[in-house]
Design an enzyme around this catalytic site. Structure first.
Site, PDB file in Angstrom:
ATOM      1  N   LYS A 182       0.827  -1.207   0.000  1.00  0.00           N
ATOM      2  CA  LYS A 182       0.000   0.000   0.000  1.00  0.00           C
ATOM      3  C   LYS A 182       0.868   1.266   0.000  1.00  0.00           C
ATOM      4  CE  LYS A 182      -3.713  -2.281  -0.349  1.00  0.00           C
ATOM      5  NZ  LYS A 182      -4.444  -3.096   0.583  1.00  0.00           N
TER       6      LYS A 182
HETATM    7  C1  LIG Z   1      -5.570  -4.146   0.959  1.00  0.00           C
HETATM    8  C2  LIG Z   1      -7.032  -3.940   0.966  1.00  0.00           C
HETATM    9  C3  LIG Z   1      -7.824  -4.252   2.083  1.00  0.00           C
HETATM   10  C4  LIG Z   1      -7.301  -5.022   3.258  1.00  0.00           C
HETATM   11  O1  LIG Z   1      -6.271  -4.416   3.911  1.00  0.00           O
HETATM   12  P1  LIG Z   1      -5.558  -5.201   5.105  1.00  0.00           P
HETATM   13  O2  LIG Z   1      -4.774  -4.137   5.808  1.00  0.00           O
HETATM   14  O3  LIG Z   1      -4.685  -6.236   4.465  1.00  0.00           O
HETATM   15  O4  LIG Z   1      -6.613  -5.792   5.948  1.00  0.00           O
HETATM   16  C5  LIG Z   1      -9.156  -3.902   2.080  1.00  0.00           C
HETATM   17  N1  LIG Z   1      -9.714  -3.307   1.020  1.00  0.00           N
HETATM   18  C6  LIG Z   1      -9.000  -3.017  -0.093  1.00  0.00           C
HETATM   19  C7  LIG Z   1      -9.687  -2.336  -1.217  1.00  0.00           C
HETATM   20  C8  LIG Z   1      -7.649  -3.353  -0.162  1.00  0.00           C
HETATM   21  O5  LIG Z   1      -6.952  -3.101  -1.271  1.00  0.00           O
END
Ligand SMILES: *Cc1c(COP(=O)(O)O)cnc(C)c1O
Length: 381
Positions: A182
């Protein structure tokens, strides 16, 4: 090894130094570094509160619980997302109800939401896909008309803005991910931002077993008995993870600019290839540019050809309603959400990260041109 990787993190010396500070201190679990991260998040977004958690999934789950949404309730969301969005709704005991998306952006189509509202609908969980914020002003208006809450899945959209709003400006809460790939990353981590005084204490309890005292409290004040007034989860973020995220705030805007420059370069080069389309941005929005995706016919073959050429690619996303569990449990089937399915059948995420050399854009686009010449991509996509 790929010639062009899909993603590379840019964590380095500053993050190491910060983690070293934590190791030289007393508290490895949630403590001062976690709290500093929360202040920086709230400050960046202009919200009253931010609470760090160990994932975006957990943050979404707790957001629903904080507003007493669960058994017997319905939450409207998008099928064009990572499965975590819908799973957080199920974790809270509620039912995810999908609504189709907009063809230009892949975001929840606000015009279709009203049709899906029933007596059981309690909330909307929009996803700001790839970093482009949904039309939050229109969504807030609709939510207010039906007395619904909005819980933003802002996993892609920490830096995003639209019509003067950031994440958690108009939603009850917005949830973020610091997962490995991210825009802010620490391997695994997350946060939620919000302005509502009435849920702050409850969210803090929900985040850590419902306990009235944390390890940091005990270290500061000495031992006093704690109690558990409500059931809670184990969703706190450690000092170590927070230390990995903190230095990234100093690079946040620079990294966003770099991703914008890369995206603009992709767009200018890809616009020359008639067979390739991509999601559009909208006026009034600052895109957070998390992922760069293209739409092609014969998607699976194109991915295979890209990989043969040493270029990594991913799919974000095959629509959630057609994943096995959702088909079985809620009887969803092909054709239920045609736009999400059309995007889901044609989308490819191509290499994209702040330190990516501009030459890699050339390499990827040249490879795509080659594949088009082999007529793998038919016209009409
Ligand atoms: C990465 C992601 C999540 C989950 O994030 P985590 O921190 O791994 O729980 C949820 N929604 C979207 C759209 C994502 O890309």
């Amino acid at each position: 090894m790929s010639k062009v990787p899909f993603y590379k993190h840019d964590l380095g010396q500053e993050e190491l130094r910060k983690v070293e500070e934590v190791l030289n201190g007393e508290i490895l679990t949630s403590g001062e570094y976690t709290f500093e991260l929360e202040r920086r998040i709230a400050n960046y977004l202009g919200t009253k509160y931010a609470l760090a958690t160990n994932s975006c999934t957990g943050s979404l789950h707790l957001s629903l619980l904080a507003y007493d949404i669960g058994e017997g309730d319905e939450v409207i969301t998008t099928p064009m997302t990572f499965v975590a969005t819908a799973e957080s709704i199920i974790a809270a005991g509620a039912k995810p109800v999908f609504v189709d998306v907009d063809l230009e952006t892949g975001n929840l189509d606000v015009n279709l939401i009203e049709n899906a509202i029933t007596e059981k609908t309690k909330a909307i969980m929009p996803v700001h896909l790839y970093g482009l914020m949904c039309d939050m002003r229109a969504m807030r208006k609709l939510a207010d008309k039906y007395n619904l809450k909005i819980f933003e899945d802002s996993a892609h959209c920490f830096e995003g803005k639209r019509d003067g709003c950031m994440s958690a400006t108009l939603g009850e809460t917005a949830s973020f991910s610091f997962y490995a790939t991210k825009n802010l990353a620490c391997g695994e981590g997350g946060a939620m931002a919000f302005n509502d005084d009435s849920v702050y204490e409850k969210l803090k309890l929900l985040r850590l077993h419902g306990m009235t005292k944390t390890a940091a409290d005990r270290s500061r004040e000495g031992y006093t008995h704690w109690d558990v007034p409500i059931y809670g989860w184990k969703y706190n973020l450690s000092n170590i993870q927070a230390a990995l995220v903190l230095p990234q705030f100093d690079r946040l805007d620079k990294k966003l600019q770099k991703r914008h420059a890369l995206a603009d370069y992709y767009i200018s080069k890809l616009s020359e290839i008639e067979e390739i389309k991509f999601p559009q941005t909208v006026a009034g929005a600052t895109h957070a540019r998390h992922l760069f995706t293209i739409w092609v016919e014969n998607r699976d073959e194109v991915i295979m050809e890209l990989q043969k050429a040493g270029i990594s690619a991913m799919v974000n996303y095959r629509p959630v309603h057609l994943l096995e569990y959702f088909k079985q449990k809620y009887s969803y089937k092909s054709g239920d959400f045609p736009i999400a399915e059309k995007i889901g059948n044609s989308t490819i995420s191509i290499p994209f990260y702040p330190d990516m050399p501009f030459e890699y854009v050339d390499t990827v686009v040249d490879a795509l041109k080659n594949i088009v010449q082999k007529k793998l991509i038919k016209l009409g996509g």
